[in-house]
Design an enzyme around this catalytic site. Structure first.
Site, PDB file in Angstrom:
ATOM      1  CD  GLU A   1      38.692  36.723  47.755  1.00 28.40           C
ATOM      2  OE1 GLU A   1      38.510  35.750  48.726  1.00 28.40           O
ATOM      3  OE2 GLU A   1      37.755  37.673  47.544  1.00 28.40           O
TER       4      GLU A   1
ATOM      5  CB  SER B   1      28.708  42.788  43.879  1.00 21.63           C
ATOM      6  OG  SER B   1      30.026  43.136  44.498  1.00 21.63           O
TER       7      SER B   1
ATOM      8  CD  GLU C   1      33.956  34.484  41.696  1.00 24.79           C
ATOM      9  OE1 GLU C   1      32.842  34.593  42.154  1.00 24.79           O
ATOM     10  OE2 GLU C   1      35.045  34.172  42.133  1.00 24.79           O
TER      11      GLU C   1
ATOM     12  CE  LYS D   1      34.761  35.944  48.985  1.00 23.58           C
ATOM     13  NZ  LYS D   1      35.045  37.249  48.350  1.00 23.58           N
TER      14      LYS D   1
ATOM     15  N   GLY E   1      33.117  41.640  45.747  1.00 23.04           N
ATOM     16  CA  GLY E   1      32.854  42.331  47.299  1.00 23.04           C
ATOM     17  C   GLY E   1      33.236  43.957  47.308  1.00 23.04           C
TER      18      GLY E   1
ATOM     19  CG  ASN F   1      33.855  31.921  48.305  1.00 18.50           C
ATOM     20  OD1 ASN F   1      34.131  31.194  49.499  1.00 18.50           O
ATOM     21  ND2 ASN F   1      34.881  32.519  47.776  1.00 18.50           N
TER      22      ASN F   1
ATOM     23  CG  HIS G   1      37.956  32.975  44.877  1.00 17.80           C
ATOM     24  ND1 HIS G   1      38.302  34.224  45.238  1.00 17.80           N
ATOM     25  CD2 HIS G   1      36.612  33.164  44.789  1.00 17.80           C
ATOM     26  CE1 HIS G   1      37.132  34.947  45.451  1.00 17.80           C
ATOM     27  NE2 HIS G   1      36.278  34.568  45.352  1.00 17.80           N
TER      28      HIS G   1
HETATM   29  C1  PEP Z   1      33.319  35.692  45.565  1.00 21.40           C
HETATM   30  O1  PEP Z   1      33.995  35.841  46.302  1.00 21.40           O
HETATM   31  O2  PEP Z   1      33.440  34.674  44.832  1.00 21.40           O
HETATM   32  C2  PEP Z   1      32.276  36.785  45.283  1.00 21.40           C
HETATM   33  C3  PEP Z   1      31.659  36.962  44.161  1.00 21.40           C
HETATM   34  O3  PEP Z   1      32.247  37.775  46.154  1.00 21.40           O
HETATM   35  P1  PEP Z   1      30.972  38.761  46.391  1.00 21.40           P
HETATM   36  O4  PEP Z   1      29.738  37.867  46.029  1.00 21.40           O
HETATM   37  O5  PEP Z   1      30.994  39.531  47.815  1.00 21.40           O
HETATM   38  O6  PEP Z   1      31.419  39.843  45.346  1.00 21.40           O
END
Ligand code: PEP
Length: 255
Positions: free
Chosen positions: A97, A213, A167, A11, A173, A9, A95
């Site tokens: 976000e 992460s 997630e 973003k 992040g 992703n 997601h």
């Molecule tokens: C994400 O945005 O779906 C995500 C898992 O980000 P990150 O791997 O940076 O934690």
């Protein structure tokens, strides 16, 4: 056999030129890998170029969001058909976000999921608890609401075409990853919810990805768990040097 998927992703990162370059680097370094399925989700502006750059590879392309309506006065939005005709096979929906920053409820995610399925896109539906919710001991309740609400009224066939990404918001992040035990526990819980809602056979067929992460260093332990069928990756999907080793970790487990 559940499909293994490693999804990136991107973003709101990468211009069109940068995105096409990164897609080519990932394709070059990954070589001919079809298992796991590699999915790249660039910003809308780069979808067509990335799809073009990947046309001779097995790598698939997805959107990061879409609107539930087919067309109309929805300034700034894109439809499922627009994603499909830009070369997408998948779309990330719900997601954290989007849920937190753009007020998407599970009902909104549900409408988008149904619209994606009707159009022929594979939805990657995200669920996950915040740190406060985990600390308050309400993780399962939150997951139940998000899974139930986001997948409401899906048929069995719909569910078989849908991917879920767990997630935990506190791991996105932040550099904090859920331990393999923590992730596996929630994946098992989600599979149980799917078994209740549909059937055990269907629950056993749905790919459940972990996101939060994921890096080359922690991927092997996560992927070794029975119910973790791949990853949705943010930060580490922005360079081929981090992303492709994660793909190869899953590929090696498959052999
Ligand atoms: C994400 O945005 O779906 C995500 C898992 O980000 P990150 O791997 O940076 O934690």
């Amino acid at each position: 056999m559940r499909k293994k998927i490693i999804a990136g992703n991107w973003k709101m990162n990468k211009t069109v030129v940068e995105a096409a370059g990164l897609a080519r680097s990932i394709a070059d370094q990954a070589g001919e890998i079809s298992d796991p399925l590699i999915l790249i989700c660039p910003p809308f502006t780069a979808l067509t170029e990335v799809a073009m750059a990947l046309k001779d590879s097995e790598i698939q392309v997805g959107g990061q969001n879409m609107h539930a309506e087919k067309s109309g006065a929805f300034t700034g939005e894109v439809s499922a058909e627009m994603l499909l005709t830009s070369g997408c096979s998948h779309v990330i929906l719900g997601h954290s976000e989007r849920r937190a920053l753009f007020s998407e409820t599970s009902a909104v995610v549900n409408a988008k999921t149904i619209a994606a399925l009707v159009a022929g896109l594979i939805p990657v539906v995200c669920v996950g608890e915040t740190l406060e919710q985990r600390e308050a001991g309400t993780t399962n309740q939150i997951i139940e609401e998000q899974v139930g609400g986001s997948l409401d009224s899906l048929s069995e066939d719909d569910m078989l075409r849908t991917v879920i990404a767990y997630e935990p918001v506190w791991a996105i992040g932040t550099g904090k990853t859920a331990t393999p035990d923590m992730a596996e526990e929630v994946h098992v819980y989600i599979r149980g919810l799917l078994a209740e809602k549909f059937s055990q056979e269907i629950a056993d067929e749905v790919s459940i990805l972990y996101g939060g992460s994921v890096k080359p260093a922690n991927a092997p332990d996560l992927f070794a768990r029975e119910n973790i069928d791949g990853a949705l990756i943010g930060g580490a999907s922005l360079t081929a040097e981090l992303f492709v080793p994660i793909v190869k970790t899953m590929e090696k487990l498959e052999v």
